[in-house]
Design a protein around this motif. Structure first.
Motif, PDB file in Angstrom:
ATOM      1  N   GLN A  13     -19.733 -11.665 -15.261  1.00  0.00           N
ATOM      2  CA  GLN A  13     -19.051 -12.921 -14.940  1.00  0.00           C
ATOM      3  C   GLN A  13     -17.571 -12.822 -15.289  1.00  0.00           C
ATOM      4  OE1 GLN A  13     -18.088 -15.447 -17.499  1.00  0.00           O
ATOM      5  NE2 GLN A  13     -17.351 -16.861 -15.953  1.00  0.00           N
ATOM      6  N   ILE A  14     -17.249 -12.218 -16.425  1.00  0.00           N
ATOM      7  CA  ILE A  14     -15.841 -12.034 -16.812  1.00  0.00           C
ATOM      8  C   ILE A  14     -15.139 -11.144 -15.800  1.00  0.00           C
ATOM      9  CG2 ILE A  14     -14.385 -10.778 -18.457  1.00  0.00           C
ATOM     10  CD1 ILE A  14     -15.789 -12.111 -20.678  1.00  0.00           C
ATOM     11  N   ASN A  28     -12.220  -3.403 -12.397  1.00  0.00           N
ATOM     12  CA  ASN A  28     -12.883  -2.924 -11.187  1.00  0.00           C
ATOM     13  C   ASN A  28     -14.199  -2.212 -11.469  1.00  0.00           C
ATOM     14  OD1 ASN A  28     -10.804  -3.783  -9.400  1.00  0.00           O
ATOM     15  ND2 ASN A  28      -9.573  -2.097 -10.175  1.00  0.00           N
ATOM     16  N   TYR A  29     -14.491  -2.006 -12.732  1.00  0.00           N
ATOM     17  CA  TYR A  29     -15.727  -1.306 -13.078  1.00  0.00           C
ATOM     18  C   TYR A  29     -16.186  -1.788 -14.445  1.00  0.00           C
ATOM     19  CZ  TYR A  29     -18.971   2.387 -14.376  1.00  0.00           C
ATOM     20  OH  TYR A  29     -20.092   3.069 -14.774  1.00  0.00           O
ATOM     21  N   THR A  30     -17.487  -2.030 -14.573  1.00  0.00           N
ATOM     22  CA  THR A  30     -18.064  -2.377 -15.866  1.00  0.00           C
ATOM     23  C   THR A  30     -19.438  -1.742 -15.986  1.00  0.00           C
ATOM     24  OG1 THR A  30     -18.578  -4.174 -17.394  1.00  0.00           O
ATOM     25  CG2 THR A  30     -19.089  -4.554 -15.088  1.00  0.00           C
ATOM     26  N   THR A  31     -19.800  -1.419 -17.215  1.00  0.00           N
ATOM     27  CA  THR A  31     -21.126  -0.894 -17.503  1.00  0.00           C
ATOM     28  C   THR A  31     -21.399  -1.053 -18.990  1.00  0.00           C
ATOM     29  OG1 THR A  31     -22.651   0.954 -17.117  1.00  0.00           O
ATOM     30  CG2 THR A  31     -20.469   1.521 -17.967  1.00  0.00           C
ATOM     31  N   VAL A  32     -22.654  -0.830 -19.374  1.00  0.00           N
ATOM     32  CA  VAL A  32     -23.054  -0.818 -20.773  1.00  0.00           C
ATOM     33  C   VAL A  32     -23.392   0.622 -21.132  1.00  0.00           C
ATOM     34  CG1 VAL A  32     -24.748  -1.652 -22.454  1.00  0.00           C
ATOM     35  CG2 VAL A  32     -24.000  -3.154 -20.606  1.00  0.00           C
ATOM     36  N   PHE A 108      -8.979 -10.919 -21.971  1.00  0.00           N
ATOM     37  CA  PHE A 108     -10.404 -10.837 -22.321  1.00  0.00           C
ATOM     38  C   PHE A 108     -10.677 -11.624 -23.605  1.00  0.00           C
ATOM     39  CE2 PHE A 108     -13.863  -8.662 -24.580  1.00  0.00           C
ATOM     40  CZ  PHE A 108     -14.885  -8.800 -23.667  1.00  0.00           C
ATOM     41  N   VAL A 109      -9.876 -11.406 -24.638  1.00  0.00           N
ATOM     42  CA  VAL A 109     -10.072 -12.118 -25.902  1.00  0.00           C
ATOM     43  C   VAL A 109      -9.848 -13.620 -25.704  1.00  0.00           C
ATOM     44  CG1 VAL A 109      -9.168 -12.431 -28.254  1.00  0.00           C
ATOM     45  CG2 VAL A 109      -9.551 -10.117 -27.345  1.00  0.00           C
ATOM     46  N   ASP A 110      -8.813 -13.985 -24.961  1.00  0.00           N
ATOM     47  CA  ASP A 110      -8.574 -15.406 -24.670  1.00  0.00           C
ATOM     48  C   ASP A 110      -9.778 -16.035 -23.981  1.00  0.00           C
ATOM     49  OD1 ASP A 110      -6.043 -15.168 -25.784  1.00  0.00           O
ATOM     50  OD2 ASP A 110      -4.989 -15.162 -23.848  1.00  0.00           O
ATOM     51  N   LYS A 111     -10.397 -15.291 -23.064  1.00  0.00           N
ATOM     52  CA  LYS A 111     -11.578 -15.793 -22.336  1.00  0.00           C
ATOM     53  C   LYS A 111     -12.748 -15.993 -23.301  1.00  0.00           C
ATOM     54  CE  LYS A 111     -14.105 -16.485 -18.534  1.00  0.00           C
ATOM     55  NZ  LYS A 111     -14.402 -17.899 -18.296  1.00  0.00           N
ATOM     56  N   LEU A 112     -12.939 -15.062 -24.228  1.00  0.00           N
ATOM     57  CA  LEU A 112     -14.002 -15.214 -25.228  1.00  0.00           C
ATOM     58  C   LEU A 112     -13.813 -16.503 -26.027  1.00  0.00           C
ATOM     59  CD1 LEU A 112     -14.177 -11.595 -26.697  1.00  0.00           C
ATOM     60  CD2 LEU A 112     -15.922 -12.688 -25.287  1.00  0.00           C
ATOM     61  N   ILE A 113     -12.599 -16.716 -26.503  1.00  0.00           N
ATOM     62  CA  ILE A 113     -12.318 -17.892 -27.325  1.00  0.00           C
ATOM     63  C   ILE A 113     -12.437 -19.178 -26.497  1.00  0.00           C
ATOM     64  CG2 ILE A 113     -10.507 -19.058 -28.667  1.00  0.00           C
ATOM     65  CD1 ILE A 113      -9.668 -16.159 -29.547  1.00  0.00           C
ATOM     66  N   GLU A 114     -11.954 -19.133 -25.262  1.00  0.00           N
ATOM     67  CA  GLU A 114     -12.083 -20.291 -24.374  1.00  0.00           C
ATOM     68  C   GLU A 114     -13.552 -20.608 -24.114  1.00  0.00           C
ATOM     69  OE1 GLU A 114     -11.560 -21.104 -19.633  1.00  0.00           O
ATOM     70  OE2 GLU A 114      -9.989 -19.928 -20.621  1.00  0.00           O
ATOM     71  N   ASP A 115     -14.353 -19.577 -23.849  1.00  0.00           N
ATOM     72  CA  ASP A 115     -15.779 -19.798 -23.572  1.00  0.00           C
ATOM     73  C   ASP A 115     -16.526 -20.290 -24.797  1.00  0.00           C
ATOM     74  OD1 ASP A 115     -15.380 -19.113 -20.965  1.00  0.00           O
ATOM     75  OD2 ASP A 115     -16.262 -17.119 -21.126  1.00  0.00           O
ATOM     76  N   LYS A 116     -16.059 -19.910 -25.989  1.00  0.00           N
ATOM     77  CA  LYS A 116     -16.684 -20.432 -27.204  1.00  0.00           C
ATOM     78  C   LYS A 116     -16.507 -21.950 -27.280  1.00  0.00           C
ATOM     79  CE  LYS A 116     -16.663 -20.572 -32.152  1.00  0.00           C
ATOM     80  NZ  LYS A 116     -16.159 -20.104 -33.417  1.00  0.00           N
ATOM     81  N   HIS A 119     -18.513 -25.809 -23.987  1.00  0.00           N
ATOM     82  CA  HIS A 119     -19.962 -25.934 -24.193  1.00  0.00           C
ATOM     83  C   HIS A 119     -20.734 -26.315 -22.942  1.00  0.00           C
ATOM     84  CE1 HIS A 119     -19.458 -25.413 -28.460  1.00  0.00           C
ATOM     85  NE2 HIS A 119     -18.497 -26.316 -28.439  1.00  0.00           N
ATOM     86  N   SER A 120     -20.084 -26.315 -21.793  1.00  0.00           N
ATOM     87  CA  SER A 120     -20.769 -26.756 -20.585  1.00  0.00           C
ATOM     88  C   SER A 120     -21.029 -25.628 -19.593  1.00  0.00           C
ATOM     89  CB  SER A 120     -19.954 -27.857 -19.892  1.00  0.00           C
ATOM     90  OG  SER A 120     -18.695 -27.338 -19.519  1.00  0.00           O
ATOM     91  N   GLY A 121     -20.552 -24.436 -19.872  1.00  0.00           N
ATOM     92  CA  GLY A 121     -20.688 -23.336 -18.925  1.00  0.00           C
ATOM     93  C   GLY A 121     -22.030 -22.633 -19.016  1.00  0.00           C
ATOM     94  N   MET A 122     -22.187 -21.636 -18.165  1.00  0.00           N
ATOM     95  CA  MET A 122     -23.423 -20.868 -18.089  1.00  0.00           C
ATOM     96  C   MET A 122     -23.747 -20.165 -19.415  1.00  0.00           C
ATOM     97  SD  MET A 122     -24.022 -17.852 -15.339  1.00  0.00           S
ATOM     98  CE  MET A 122     -25.252 -16.597 -15.552  1.00  0.00           C
ATOM     99  N   PHE A 123     -22.724 -19.797 -20.178  1.00  0.00           N
ATOM    100  CA  PHE A 123     -22.926 -19.047 -21.411  1.00  0.00           C
ATOM    101  C   PHE A 123     -22.558 -19.879 -22.636  1.00  0.00           C
ATOM    102  CE2 PHE A 123     -22.037 -16.049 -18.005  1.00  0.00           C
ATOM    103  CZ  PHE A 123     -23.145 -15.234 -18.101  1.00  0.00           C
ATOM    104  N   CYS A 124     -22.826 -21.186 -22.579  1.00  0.00           N
ATOM    105  CA  CYS A 124     -22.351 -22.096 -23.614  1.00  0.00           C
ATOM    106  C   CYS A 124     -22.862 -21.741 -25.001  1.00  0.00           C
ATOM    107  CB  CYS A 124     -22.695 -23.542 -23.257  1.00  0.00           C
ATOM    108  SG  CYS A 124     -24.454 -23.842 -23.047  1.00  0.00           S
ATOM    109  N   ASN A 125     -24.096 -21.289 -25.131  1.00  0.00           N
ATOM    110  CA  ASN A 125     -24.640 -20.968 -26.454  1.00  0.00           C
ATOM    111  C   ASN A 125     -24.376 -19.531 -26.870  1.00  0.00           C
ATOM    112  OD1 ASN A 125     -25.698 -23.552 -26.782  1.00  0.00           O
ATOM    113  ND2 ASN A 125     -27.496 -23.010 -25.580  1.00  0.00           N
TER     114      ASN A 125
END
Length: 159
Positions: A13-14, A28-32, A108-116, A119-125
């Protein structure tokens, strides 16, 4: 314990949501990956035309707290990297790689903090117990011909 699929979905999603000033995706590319060996294998397969990469290292989990207040302490690590062709790169161009990937790491870090705080998004918890003071951003250089940043952080989750 943070579910791997939830982490993978969040990073996907990010990848699609973070854009630059031209409205192009930052990544352009992500993996675990499981460990450094697998990370090196994945990076060697990448091409510089695929830049930039957002790679997640498999989390580590520790229990903390007492029996009636126990939680998982999830240790997460991310890499934001660009493949580099060293054949005709000058010093200033080399530093520019870190300037460009640093902007992506900050987004990326800003997005993490914003998503924290959202509380209404797909990954709220998912990021409710993100420990902001655990976030560490460090430069990475010449890792399988890649340069950029690593981001480490911790967050708690329920048993």
């Amino acid at each position: 314990m943070l579910e791997i699929n939830k982490l993978r979905d969040y990073v996907s999603q990010i990848m699609t949501s973070l854009k630059d000033e031209n409205n192009d995706q930052l990544f352009n590319y992500t993996t675990v990956v499981l460990d450094n060996e697998e990370l090196n294998t994945v990076l060697k397969e990448r091409k510089s035309k695929e830049n930039s990469f957002l790679i997640v290292v498999m989390p580590q989990f520790d229990l903390s707290g007492s029996e009636d207040n126990a939680k998982w302490d999830n240790s997460l690590m991310f890499f934001i990297l660009d493949k580099t062709d060293y054949s005709d790169i000058k010093r200033e161009q080399y530093i520019d790689i870190f300037v460009n990937t640093q902007k992506k790491a900050k987004a990326f870090v800003d997005k993490l903090i914003e998503d924290k705080s959202n509380h209404s998004g797909m990954f709220c918890n998912f990021l409710t117990w993100l420990k902001e003071n655990s976030i560490s951003v460090k430069p990475v250089w010449k890792l399988s011909s890649c340069n950029g940043w690593s981001i480490e952080l911790n967050l708690d989750s329920n048993l």
